[in-house]
Design an enzyme around this catalytic site. Sequence first.
Site, PDB file in Angstrom:
ATOM      1  N   LYS A  87      27.027  58.029  29.452  1.00 61.82           N
ATOM      2  CA  LYS A  87      26.457  58.180  30.791  1.00 61.82           C
ATOM      3  C   LYS A  87      26.663  59.595  31.333  1.00 61.82           C
ATOM      4  O   LYS A  87      25.954  60.020  32.247  1.00 61.82           O
ATOM      5  CB  LYS A  87      27.104  57.138  31.706  1.00 61.82           C
ATOM      6  CG  LYS A  87      26.665  57.155  33.138  1.00 61.82           C
ATOM      7  CD  LYS A  87      25.265  56.580  33.302  1.00 61.82           C
ATOM      8  CE  LYS A  87      24.548  57.052  34.560  1.00 61.82           C
ATOM      9  NZ  LYS A  87      25.277  56.890  35.793  1.00 61.82           N
ATOM     10  N   LYS A 130      37.998  65.664  27.584  1.00 67.57           N
ATOM     11  CA  LYS A 130      37.847  65.394  29.019  1.00 67.57           C
ATOM     12  C   LYS A 130      38.489  66.454  29.912  1.00 67.57           C
ATOM     13  O   LYS A 130      38.149  66.561  31.088  1.00 67.57           O
ATOM     14  CB  LYS A 130      38.421  64.013  29.368  1.00 67.57           C
ATOM     15  CG  LYS A 130      37.595  62.901  28.758  1.00 67.57           C
ATOM     16  CD  LYS A 130      37.901  61.545  29.331  1.00 67.57           C
ATOM     17  CE  LYS A 130      36.896  60.537  28.784  1.00 67.57           C
ATOM     18  NZ  LYS A 130      37.246  59.166  29.102  1.00 67.57           N
ATOM     19  N   LYS A 150      27.634  61.196  21.041  1.00 60.80           N
ATOM     20  CA  LYS A 150      27.810  59.793  21.411  1.00 60.80           C
ATOM     21  C   LYS A 150      26.931  59.437  22.607  1.00 60.80           C
ATOM     22  O   LYS A 150      26.787  60.238  23.526  1.00 60.80           O
ATOM     23  CB  LYS A 150      29.292  59.582  21.773  1.00 60.80           C
ATOM     24  CG  LYS A 150      29.743  58.160  21.804  1.00 60.80           C
ATOM     25  CD  LYS A 150      31.206  58.055  22.194  1.00 60.80           C
ATOM     26  CE  LYS A 150      31.396  58.189  23.692  1.00 60.80           C
ATOM     27  NZ  LYS A 150      32.727  57.797  24.164  1.00 60.80           N
TER      28      LYS A 150
HETATM   29  P1  TYM Z   1      35.595  53.037  27.464  1.00 63.14           P
HETATM   30  O1  TYM Z   1      35.552  52.379  28.787  1.00 63.14           O
HETATM   31  O2  TYM Z   1      35.252  54.472  27.365  1.00 63.14           O
HETATM   32  O3  TYM Z   1      34.647  52.267  26.478  1.00 63.14           O
HETATM   33  C1  TYM Z   1      34.748  50.857  26.352  1.00 63.14           C
HETATM   34  C2  TYM Z   1      34.524  50.425  24.912  1.00 63.14           C
HETATM   35  O4  TYM Z   1      33.194  50.749  24.517  1.00 63.14           O
HETATM   36  C3  TYM Z   1      33.213  51.549  23.341  1.00 63.14           C
HETATM   37  N1  TYM Z   1      32.101  52.512  23.418  1.00 63.14           N
HETATM   38  C4  TYM Z   1      31.205  52.690  22.467  1.00 63.14           C
HETATM   39  N2  TYM Z   1      31.035  52.079  21.285  1.00 63.14           N
HETATM   40  C5  TYM Z   1      29.996  52.492  20.520  1.00 63.14           C
HETATM   41  N3  TYM Z   1      29.138  53.473  20.882  1.00 63.14           N
HETATM   42  C6  TYM Z   1      29.272  54.115  22.068  1.00 63.14           C
HETATM   43  N4  TYM Z   1      28.415  55.062  22.415  1.00 63.14           N
HETATM   44  C7  TYM Z   1      30.347  53.718  22.931  1.00 63.14           C
HETATM   45  N5  TYM Z   1      30.755  54.110  24.154  1.00 63.14           N
HETATM   46  C8  TYM Z   1      31.841  53.360  24.444  1.00 63.14           C
HETATM   47  C9  TYM Z   1      34.578  52.220  23.350  1.00 63.14           C
HETATM   48  O5  TYM Z   1      34.974  52.602  22.057  1.00 63.14           O
HETATM   49  C10 TYM Z   1      35.468  51.141  23.924  1.00 63.14           C
HETATM   50  O6  TYM Z   1      35.884  50.228  22.938  1.00 63.14           O
HETATM   51  N6  TYM Z   1      40.526  53.675  26.863  1.00 63.14           N
HETATM   52  C11 TYM Z   1      39.426  52.699  26.807  1.00 63.14           C
HETATM   53  C12 TYM Z   1      39.633  51.536  27.754  1.00 63.14           C
HETATM   54  C13 TYM Z   1      40.943  50.837  27.538  1.00 63.14           C
HETATM   55  C14 TYM Z   1      41.237  49.942  26.484  1.00 63.14           C
HETATM   56  C15 TYM Z   1      42.599  49.532  26.715  1.00 63.14           C
HETATM   57  C16 TYM Z   1      40.526  49.442  25.407  1.00 63.14           C
HETATM   58  C17 TYM Z   1      42.039  50.957  28.321  1.00 63.14           C
HETATM   59  N7  TYM Z   1      43.045  50.164  27.818  1.00 63.14           N
HETATM   60  C18 TYM Z   1      43.214  48.644  25.845  1.00 63.14           C
HETATM   61  C19 TYM Z   1      41.164  48.573  24.546  1.00 63.14           C
HETATM   62  C20 TYM Z   1      42.496  48.177  24.762  1.00 63.14           C
HETATM   63  C21 TYM Z   1      38.140  53.412  27.209  1.00 63.14           C
HETATM   64  O7  TYM Z   1      38.150  54.376  27.909  1.00 63.14           O
HETATM   65  O8  TYM Z   1      37.002  52.779  26.776  1.00 63.14           O
END
Ligand code: TYM
Length: 328
Positions: free
Chosen positions: A195, A111, A192
């Site tokens: 968006k 990022k 992956k």
């Molecule tokens: P984020 O918002 O990027 O994504 C949310 C969740 O969706 C999963 N995900 C995917 N899984 C499969 N294929 C994909 N293409 C895909 N894109 C996204 C991510 O693995 C995630 O589980 N840091 C985290 C948010 C967060 C969080 C937390 C999660 C903040 N604090 C505490 C769990 C516990 C994030 O940016 O996810």
Amino acid sequence: TKRILSGIKPSGDLNIGGYAGALSQFVKFQHEFESFFFVPDLHAVTVAQDPKELHQRSREIAAYYVAAGIDPEKATIFLQSQVPAHAELGWIMETQAHFGELNRMTQFKEKSDGKEGVSASLFTYPALMASDILLYQASHVPVGEDQTQHLELTRDLADRFNSRFGKTFTVPEAIVQDIGCRVMGLDDPHKKMSKSNPNQASYILMLDEPAVIRKKFSRAVTDSDGQVRYDWESKPAVSNLIELYSLFGEVSTEDVERRFDGQGYGAFKKELAEVVIAKLQPIQQRFHEIVNSAELDEILKRGARKANEEAGKTLLAAKKAMGFVTFD
Ligand code: TYM
């Protein structure tokens, strides 16, 4: 007790990768675990957000939770920014995390790579994520594959804190499902689904209309071998589609192979689109009913009360353990 906590950032429109890796798992696990599902809005602002969009998207993520089938009577649904303990324990976790550890996080590298004006918070983000999880004494955290490195760091920080200051936090385990934990782009099975890809045909959004979904799947890349066979090594594009079919259609990957044996990709992609549409339509309908409703406000207010109560207990214990003067 078995407890889960997880969340989806309110940045960008939700695509079906997030549904596969996270949201659909939340819906499933709410029956097995005491559950906390939150909207990590403090995480979203580690990169610039338009205030109006952040506001609307935060409501949207909460609305997806409910629309996808999370029962707000059973699970606690809340916004991170309404529970100040996250930021406070986040600071404490920053005091425990080493610079070198944070510097090894691949998401930070991706990022920040080539960008100017990268915020300090993008770097310390994993310490805040650890605090999200540890505040609720979560035993399990359902996530997609791309979050496993952050989960490992969370475990290390919990262990480190516990050994320095006495047992304070539950050391959480990630739950990463075999199917759907890494949904790839429809245009390239090595990237992956995201968006941030400028090619709109590479992802399917939760709110895409049936005609759009049909068109995107019809254009999805496959291979020249013509067989619907699940094999990530030699057939990644087709395997990605098989996983989507399996997840949205609630059948095994073997069943998908059997069903389309000898049929070619055309028939497979057509039916895949229908399976995804069938799952998304009721979610979309409920989403639109609830997203700007007072009902959602009530769910979030109730959730914030419960979350503040739970998080407050852990924060106080952590502060006491570290030697801060507390009057309770
Ligand atoms: P984020 O918002 O990027 O994504 C949310 C969740 O969706 C999963 N995900 C995917 N899984 C499969 N294929 C994909 N293409 C895909 N894109 C996204 C991510 O693995 C995630 O589980 N840091 C985290 C948010 C967060 C969080 C937390 C999660 C903040 N604090 C505490 C769990 C516990 C994030 O940016 O996810």
